[in-house]
Design an enzyme around this catalytic site. Structure first.
Site, short mmCIF file in Angstrom:
data_model
loop_
_atom_site.label_atom_id
_atom_site.label_comp_id
_atom_site.label_asym_id
_atom_site.label_seq_id
_atom_site.Cartn_x
_atom_site.Cartn_y
_atom_site.Cartn_z
CG ASP A 193 -1.85 1.17 1.27
OD1 ASP A 193 -1.88 1.94 0.29
OD2 ASP A 193 -2.56 1.34 2.28
CE LYS B 175 -4.25 4.61 1.11
NZ LYS B 175 -3.43 4.06 2.21
CB ALA C 5 -8.52 3.00 15.00
N GLY D 22 -13.85 4.51 13.63
CA GLY D 22 -15.26 4.66 13.96
C GLY D 22 -16.23 3.62 13.46
O1 3DU Z 1 -7.30 2.84 11.12
P1 3DU Z 1 -6.53 1.55 11.11
O2 3DU Z 1 -5.41 1.48 12.11
O3 3DU Z 1 -7.45 0.36 11.19
O4 3DU Z 1 -5.76 1.45 9.70
C1 3DU Z 1 -6.41 1.62 8.49
C2 3DU Z 1 -5.50 1.32 7.34
O5 3DU Z 1 -6.20 1.55 6.13
C3 3DU Z 1 -4.24 2.14 7.27
O6 3DU Z 1 -3.21 1.31 6.77
C4 3DU Z 1 -4.54 3.23 6.27
O7 3DU Z 1 -3.42 3.62 5.52
C5 3DU Z 1 -5.54 2.55 5.35
N1 3DU Z 1 -6.53 3.47 4.76
C6 3DU Z 1 -7.38 4.21 5.53
O8 3DU Z 1 -7.35 4.11 6.76
C7 3DU Z 1 -8.30 5.08 4.91
C8 3DU Z 1 -8.36 5.19 3.57
O9 3DU Z 1 -9.24 5.98 3.00
C9 3DU Z 1 -7.50 4.41 2.80
C10 3DU Z 1 -6.60 3.57 3.44
#
Ligand code: 3DU
Length: 220
Positions: free
Chosen positions: A67, A69, A178, A180
């Site tokens: 990822d 991006k 995390a 929501g």
């Molecule tokens: O919030 P978390 O810790 O569950 O991580 C979410 C993951 O998904 C993180 O790697 C982030 O880069 C990715 N992500 C988003 O959170 C939101 C997006 O719109 C796209 C990718």
């Protein structure tokens, strides 16, 4: 044909900034029962470079998404993707807003799955990217990408976009816990995978919680 199957599962975001700990976590998660994918993003890559992909690939059978991006000109974007595929990534994530030629340049490599971000979770996403999600669907359908990323925090976007996508394109949705949304929220509205980071790698028993989350999405 996609490497990643279009079926319900969990993508574990390994956003840990200690590379040794990330490798250790991947080792602990090796024996996970269910449909799981690892996602390696920039926070981890910044620690050890692309080699972290190979390192995790060596210790686990679980498919890996890089990822980054990716959002650069086609020449640079395809080089980044190629490095990731050569290191062992089964899929790469590219931004859709950069345009058709960038996505094409990665598809032309024909080295693995191409997943396109067409919607995001954070509040600022309402300013630019989410309003153009429907336009981005046209491009991903025409090009025949393997998957798209849509926000679990915005279920109305998933439910409106899912029926517009070609039927073999899988949907992966971050924003669980995390950020929501609850486990299962995105799957209920049409996603195939939920992307979960902190709620898994920050748990006292990541393997146990990952399997619990998988059970929820499998039984929906
Ligand atoms: O919030 P978390 O810790 O569950 O991580 C979410 C993951 O998904 C993180 O790697 C982030 O880069 C990715 N992500 C988003 O959170 C939101 C997006 O719109 C796209 C990718």
């Amino acid at each position: 044909m996609s490497i990643i199957e279009k079926k319900r599962g969990i993508v574990i975001a390994l956003d840990i900034t200690d590379a040794d700990l990330a490798v250790e976590l991947a080792r602990q998660l090796c024996g996970l029962e269910g449909n799981f994918i690892f996602k390696i993003g920039r926070p981890l890559e910044m620690q050890r470079g692309y080699k972290i992909i190979s390192e995790i690939k060596k210790i686990s059978q679980i498919p890996i998404i890089y990822d980054g991006k990716i959002a650069d000109i086609p020449y640079i974007s395809s080089r980044i993707a190629q490095i990731a595929y050569e290191a062992g990534a089964d899929a790469v994530i590219v931004h859709g807003f950069v345009g058709r030629d960038v996505i094409e340049s990665i598809l032309e490599l024909n080295r693995g799955d191409v997943i396109v971000v067409i919607g995001m979770t954070h509040p600022g996403a309402s300013q630019y990217i989410n309003p153009i999600a429907k336009q981005l669907v046209e491009i991903v359908n025409i090009l025949g990408v393997n998957g798209v990323v849509l926000p679990a925090t915005k279920p109305e976007i998933i439910s409106s976009i899912a029926p517009m996508l070609e039927k073999d394109i899988y949907i992966m949705s971050p924003g669980i816990k995390a950020q929501g949304a609850e486990v299962g929220d995105a799957i209920k509205t049409g996603a195939d995978y939920e992307i979960i980071g902190r709620a898994i790698y920050g748990a006292s028993n990541p393997k146990k919680i990952a399997e619990e989350f998988y059970k929820i999405v499998r039984l929906l």
